[in-house]
Design a protein around this motif. Structure first.
Motif, short mmCIF file in Angstrom:
data_model
loop_
_atom_site.label_atom_id
_atom_site.label_comp_id
_atom_site.label_asym_id
_atom_site.label_seq_id
_atom_site.Cartn_x
_atom_site.Cartn_y
_atom_site.Cartn_z
N HIS A 99 5.65 40.06 57.65
CA HIS A 99 6.67 41.11 57.76
C HIS A 99 7.66 41.11 56.60
N TYR A 100 7.39 40.32 55.57
CA TYR A 100 8.34 40.18 54.46
C TYR A 100 8.52 41.50 53.72
N TYR B 294 11.90 34.21 62.78
CA TYR B 294 10.62 33.52 62.58
C TYR B 294 10.69 32.49 61.44
N LEU B 295 11.25 32.92 60.31
CA LEU B 295 11.33 32.01 59.17
C LEU B 295 12.27 30.84 59.47
N GLY B 296 13.41 31.15 60.08
CA GLY B 296 14.36 30.10 60.46
C GLY B 296 13.72 29.10 61.41
N HIS B 297 12.96 29.61 62.37
CA HIS B 297 12.27 28.74 63.33
C HIS B 297 11.29 27.82 62.60
N ALA B 298 10.54 28.40 61.65
CA ALA B 298 9.58 27.60 60.90
C ALA B 298 10.29 26.50 60.11
N THR C 157 18.19 32.30 55.95
CA THR C 157 17.00 33.07 56.32
C THR C 157 17.44 34.32 57.08
N VAL C 158 18.53 34.90 56.62
CA VAL C 158 19.08 36.10 57.27
C VAL C 158 18.52 37.35 56.60
N ALA D 258 -0.94 32.27 61.41
CA ALA D 258 -0.15 33.34 62.01
C ALA D 258 0.97 32.80 62.89
N GLY D 259 1.43 31.59 62.57
CA GLY D 259 2.55 31.01 63.30
C GLY D 259 3.87 31.64 62.88
N TYR D 260 4.98 30.91 63.07
CA TYR D 260 6.29 31.47 62.76
C TYR D 260 6.42 31.86 61.29
N LEU D 261 5.99 30.95 60.40
CA LEU D 261 6.11 31.22 58.97
C LEU D 261 5.19 32.37 58.57
N GLY D 262 3.96 32.34 59.08
CA GLY D 262 3.00 33.41 58.80
C GLY D 262 3.53 34.76 59.26
#
Lengths: 196, 196
Positions: B84-85, A77-81, A136-137, B75-79
């Motif tokens: 989930h962080y 998700y973070l990598g995608h963003a 972002t692993v 609530a997109g990719y970064l959200g």
């Protein structure tokens, strides 16, 4: 630099002053003048700084006139963003390769870049002479990936994994950790009665 | 603080020194001693600081003994990544509400929290007395959401949108921008010949 680009984007004026920059950045105008004067003569007393001229000069000084290729490891998700982050445009960086170890992600197209198997990481980074990586692993994979990147010639790593990475001293590591930023703000959240 | 928690996690020792902390943080040991002495007497000359004691003291000083509720907007990719962080756990913060304006996201469960319609933002934040927000909305929505948050009583905002937010001076805004971090490292990427 960010404030200058914002000023340019706002488009309301073509010049700025050390006072205005200082106010926006929360530092003194004297410090602004001192910092900028280290690199040369950019402004005129009474006139201030021409915003676009200053941006271009600083770009050259900061070595941001060329576009740096960036490798992104972790296509979750973070990598995608990050792969789709608009902020990279016109600011000196471009994600040119994306890697992941999960077959679910490998082969996907992210902002025009195909996600590759992390097994190809070392070979690709070395061949493309990429110097900058974004990690972002998952925490448990971060050190192993860092070792591969350093071996392949990467010298700047921006990591989102909440773990301290070990690397030779010539490698620059920058940590992005939302908790650190929240903690800094939480200090100001103390009840009024406690504040000095 | 982060370095202290890392030291504690590494578990190799129970005490540390201003020299060790300074080295890890890239600042002088004198500065460490000066900063810590502002808050009280934590260490002994020759013995150093007890890591866990110092962590607990700093938690109290920084007001991190309680868990701060955090509202996440976007609530997109970064959200999704932030909801989930893992780094939030045991570090003083918990995402208790998530909002989005996209029907695709509304109703989804993210790490145990149901994504609500952003139309309910003001009412919910006010009712829960949430003081901290994380913004992962598109650039063009960031200011509008900020206005709602401030109106609802939020005083600390961590934003990932690459735009400067306007807010009253009592609101703390922290920007997370990967480009700024990359730019700082790119400075060191100049060819050897150019370096002074």
């Amino acid at each position: 630099m960010r404030e200058l680009c914002r000023l340019a984007d706002e488009g309301e004026k073509t010049t700025t002053s050390s006072q205005e920059l200082g106010k926006r950045l929360g530092i003194s105008s004297a410090q602004i003048r001192k910092d900028l004067s280290r690199f040369g003569e950019f402004g005129k007393q009474g006139t201030g700084y021409h915003i676009n001229y200053l941006i271009n000069q600083l770009r050259q000084i900061l070595h941001l006139t060329e576009e740096w290729p960036v490798v992104l490891i972790g296509a979750g998700y973070l990598g995608h963003a990050l792969a789709h982050y608009h902020g990279f445009q016109h600011r000196g960086f471009r994600v040119v390769r994306v890697f992941d170890n999960d077959p679910v992600h490998i082969g996907k197209i992210m902002n025009g870049v195909k996600v590759q198997d992390v097994k190809e990481l070392y070979k690709s980074v070395l061949a493309d002479q990429i110097k900058i990586a974004i990690l972002t692993v998952p925490t448990e994979a971060a050190q192993e990936i860092t070792d591969i990147l350093v071996e392949a010639g990467v010298t700047s790593i921006l990591t989102y994994a909440p773990i301290q990475l070990k690397a030779p001293s010539f490698v620059n590591i920058s940590y992005s950790d939302p908790v650190i930023q929240l903690q800094q703000m939480a200090y100001y959240l103390r009840p009024q009665s406690e504040q000095s």
